[in-house]
Scaffold this motif. Structure first.
Motif, short mmCIF file in Angstrom:
data_model
loop_
_atom_site.label_atom_id
_atom_site.label_comp_id
_atom_site.label_asym_id
_atom_site.label_seq_id
_atom_site.Cartn_x
_atom_site.Cartn_y
_atom_site.Cartn_z
N GLU A 173 0.82 -1.22 0.00
CA GLU A 173 0.00 0.00 0.00
C GLU A 173 0.85 1.26 0.00
OE1 GLU A 173 -3.04 -0.57 3.06
OE2 GLU A 173 -3.34 -2.65 2.39
N ILE A 174 2.02 1.17 -0.61
CA ILE A 174 3.00 2.25 -0.50
C ILE A 174 2.53 3.57 -1.16
CG2 ILE A 174 4.39 1.59 -2.53
CD1 ILE A 174 6.81 2.18 -0.43
N TYR A 175 1.57 3.50 -2.09
CA TYR A 175 1.09 4.73 -2.74
C TYR A 175 -0.24 5.21 -2.15
CZ TYR A 175 4.66 3.73 -6.24
OH TYR A 175 5.87 3.50 -6.86
N GLU A 176 -0.59 4.76 -0.95
CA GLU A 176 -1.93 5.01 -0.42
C GLU A 176 -2.33 6.49 -0.39
OE1 GLU A 176 -2.75 4.58 3.76
OE2 GLU A 176 -0.67 4.98 4.29
N HIS A 177 -1.37 7.39 -0.17
CA HIS A 177 -1.73 8.80 -0.05
C HIS A 177 -1.84 9.50 -1.40
CE1 HIS A 177 -1.77 8.92 4.24
NE2 HIS A 177 -0.57 8.40 4.32
N LEU A 178 -1.42 8.80 -2.46
CA LEU A 178 -1.45 9.46 -3.78
C LEU A 178 -2.67 8.97 -4.55
CD1 LEU A 178 2.37 9.43 -4.50
CD2 LEU A 178 0.96 11.29 -3.64
N ILE A 179 -3.84 9.41 -4.10
CA ILE A 179 -5.10 9.05 -4.74
C ILE A 179 -5.85 10.35 -5.07
CG2 ILE A 179 -7.35 7.92 -4.41
CD1 ILE A 179 -6.06 5.77 -2.85
N TYR A 180 -6.34 10.44 -6.30
CA TYR A 180 -7.00 11.68 -6.76
C TYR A 180 -8.50 11.49 -6.91
CZ TYR A 180 -2.10 11.67 -7.68
OH TYR A 180 -0.76 11.50 -7.51
N GLU A 181 -8.91 10.24 -7.10
CA GLU A 181 -10.35 9.91 -7.16
C GLU A 181 -10.55 8.64 -6.36
OE1 GLU A 181 -10.15 9.93 -11.29
OE2 GLU A 181 -10.05 12.10 -11.10
N GLY A 182 -11.57 8.64 -5.52
CA GLY A 182 -11.81 7.45 -4.70
C GLY A 182 -11.03 7.51 -3.40
N ARG A 183 -11.07 6.41 -2.68
CA ARG A 183 -10.42 6.35 -1.36
C ARG A 183 -9.59 5.09 -1.26
NH1 ARG A 183 -12.25 8.87 3.22
NH2 ARG A 183 -11.75 7.03 4.45
N HIS A 184 -8.57 5.16 -0.43
CA HIS A 184 -7.77 3.96 -0.22
C HIS A 184 -8.46 3.02 0.77
CE1 HIS A 184 -4.37 1.32 0.21
NE2 HIS A 184 -4.42 1.46 1.52
N VAL A 185 -8.48 1.74 0.43
CA VAL A 185 -9.02 0.74 1.35
C VAL A 185 -7.92 -0.28 1.62
CG1 VAL A 185 -10.76 -1.06 1.70
CG2 VAL A 185 -11.35 1.02 0.41
N SER A 186 -7.64 -0.51 2.89
CA SER A 186 -6.69 -1.57 3.27
C SER A 186 -7.48 -2.86 3.34
CB SER A 186 -6.07 -1.29 4.64
OG SER A 186 -5.19 -0.22 4.56
N ILE A 187 -7.07 -3.85 2.58
CA ILE A 187 -7.84 -5.10 2.53
C ILE A 187 -7.96 -5.72 3.93
CG2 ILE A 187 -5.87 -6.56 1.82
CD1 ILE A 187 -7.94 -8.09 0.04
N ALA A 188 -6.93 -5.58 4.74
CA ALA A 188 -6.96 -6.19 6.08
C ALA A 188 -8.01 -5.57 6.98
CB ALA A 188 -5.58 -6.08 6.73
N SER A 189 -8.52 -4.38 6.59
CA SER A 189 -9.52 -3.72 7.44
C SER A 189 -10.93 -4.24 7.16
CB SER A 189 -9.48 -2.20 7.24
OG SER A 189 -9.99 -1.88 5.95
#
Ligand code: PMP
Ligand code: GLU
Length: 395
Positions: free
Chosen positions: A201-217
């Motif tokens: 998930e190393i690019y998690e903060h570089l999102i311009y549309e949508g949201r990051h979801v951690s699969i483990a969550s």
């Protein structure tokens, strides 16, 4: 001198090779436009710089604990809770020399020879090679529309030897961001078949549309099967600091620490400085994201002017992965390909570098020969110049 079969079987990382080539050409005075390097061009945040200097002044220069500093693992634990809704205690975290080492240690800690590892194509260059270094077998599965993994396609490739699925969202090289539904389907498959997930998930903060979801969550069952990988190289432009980390079930982390006790983690100075990044707020990340958001628009606008290239707007990272197949049909690129006996994307990338001084990474390095990777980690005027040269190359 004899080189091992293991080393011989390994391809050199195309991304690091590209970096080396670009440095060489620049040192020789060639005016290159470097779309090759996957590293943010920003400076590290001031607070991190101050903490780095403080580390030296305070003589924090002795061996750090194998697992990583306790206070750093506490800061990572807080970060995972805050950003990813993941509850990992500091004992369930190991700090490594970059996410690259975390990925490799996680594989060494969990894979046996001949275990199969599912990798979604296009994939980051190092996954298959790291799997092979463990004596395990990469099983490459095509992604679906928009470069999103399809649970159906994955399901078809599961055998009794399948041990792990590697996921990377936001994705290098495509920039795709996997949504909750796609991740949920993969998670269900993993749980039903008792397959581990290695989630980079190393690019998690570089999102311009949508949201990051951690699969483990998503739920506790997938959490128990997942190793979550992250690091500070992209979020804080700290590529040279070599700070990555993994969070996982205790027995996996303990195995990774045993491995790391023989290979070592990042320097004491980097670990101390990392504290300033992890608890330093989000201002630098926001500013980095806005810079890349502007550049993404510019890259898309400029690429639209290039005949024979097609590219969908990526939702994340600082990469675009244009399809060059139509351009390759043009006579002189086809000739280049034939002459060298090379794959189309390699012929394209090398031709572009030789003729126009533009560095890109061939898609073949990521398992997709129809594309090339452009990394927009350079200033806007260079982006315009570089894409103009690409236009000249294909015209
Ligand atoms: N994963 C991905 C998808 C990457 O692009 C990179 C780039 N370096 C890494 C892991 C490794 O990052 P690092 O070792 O610098 O933390
Ligand atoms: N991850 C970056 C890239 O894909 C950096 C190079 C590397 O570590 O492979 O270009």
């Amino acid at each position: 001198m004899q080189v091992s079969r293991r080393a011989t079987s390994l391809a050199q990382s195309a991304t690091t090779a590209t970096m080396a080539r670009a440095r060489q050409l620049a040192a020789a005075g060639v005016d290159i436009v470097n779309f090759g390097i996957g590293e943010p061009d920003m400076e590290v945040p001031d607070a991190v710089k101050r903490k780095t200097i403080e580390a030296v002044k305070k003589n924090i220069t002795k061996y750090p604990p194998t697992q990583g500093r306790q206070d750093l693992r506490e800061a990572i634990s807080r970060k995972l809770k805050r950003d990813n809704s993941l509850g990992y205690s500091p004992d369930q975290i190991v700090v490594s020399s970059g996410a690259k080492q975390s990925l490799y240690s996680a594989m060494l800690a969990t894979l046996n020879p001949l275990d199969e590892v599912i990798i979604i194509k296009p994939y980051w260059v190092s996954y298959p090679e790291q799997v092979k270094l463990c004596g395990a077998v990469p099983v490459i599965v095509d992604s679906g529309p928009g470069f999103i993994p399809s649970a159906d396609a994955v399901w078809k490739r599961i055998t009794k030897r399948t041990r792990m699925i590697i996921l990377n969202s936001p994705n290098n090289p495509t920039g795709a961001v996997y949504g909750r539904k796609a991740l949920y389907e993969i998670a269900r498959l993993a749980v039903e078949n008792d397959i581990m997930v290695l989630s980079d998930e190393i690019y998690e903060h570089l999102i311009y549309e949508g949201r990051h979801v951690s699969i483990a969550s998503l739920n506790s069952r997938i959490r128990d099967l997942t190793v979550t990988i992250n690091g500070l190289s992209k979020s804080h432009a700290m590529t040279g600091y070599r700070i990555g980390y993994a969070a996982a079930a205790p027995e996996i982390v303990q195995a990774m620490v045993r491995i790391q006790s023989h290979t070592s983690g990042p320097s004491s100075i980097s670990q101390y400085a990392a504290l300033a990044a992890l608890d330093g707020g989000y201002a630098s990340i926001r500013s980095e994201r806005e810079t890349f958001r502007r550049r993404r628009k510019l890259v898309m606008d400029e690429l639209a002017k290039v005949p024979g290239l097609s590219v969908a707007k990526p939702a994340g990272t600082f990469y675009v992965f244009p399809d060059i197949s139509a351009a390759c049909k043009s006579i002189h690129i086809a000739a280049l390909e034939k002459r060298g006996g090379k794959s189309a994307s390699r012929a394209f990338s090398e031709g572009l570098l030789d003729r126009e001084g533009v560095v890109t990474v061939p898609g073949s390095a990521f398992g997709d020969d129809r594309c090339i990777r452009i990394s927009y980690t350079i200033p806007e005027e260079r982006i315009i110049e570089g894409i103009d040269r690409i236009r000249r190359f294909v015209s």
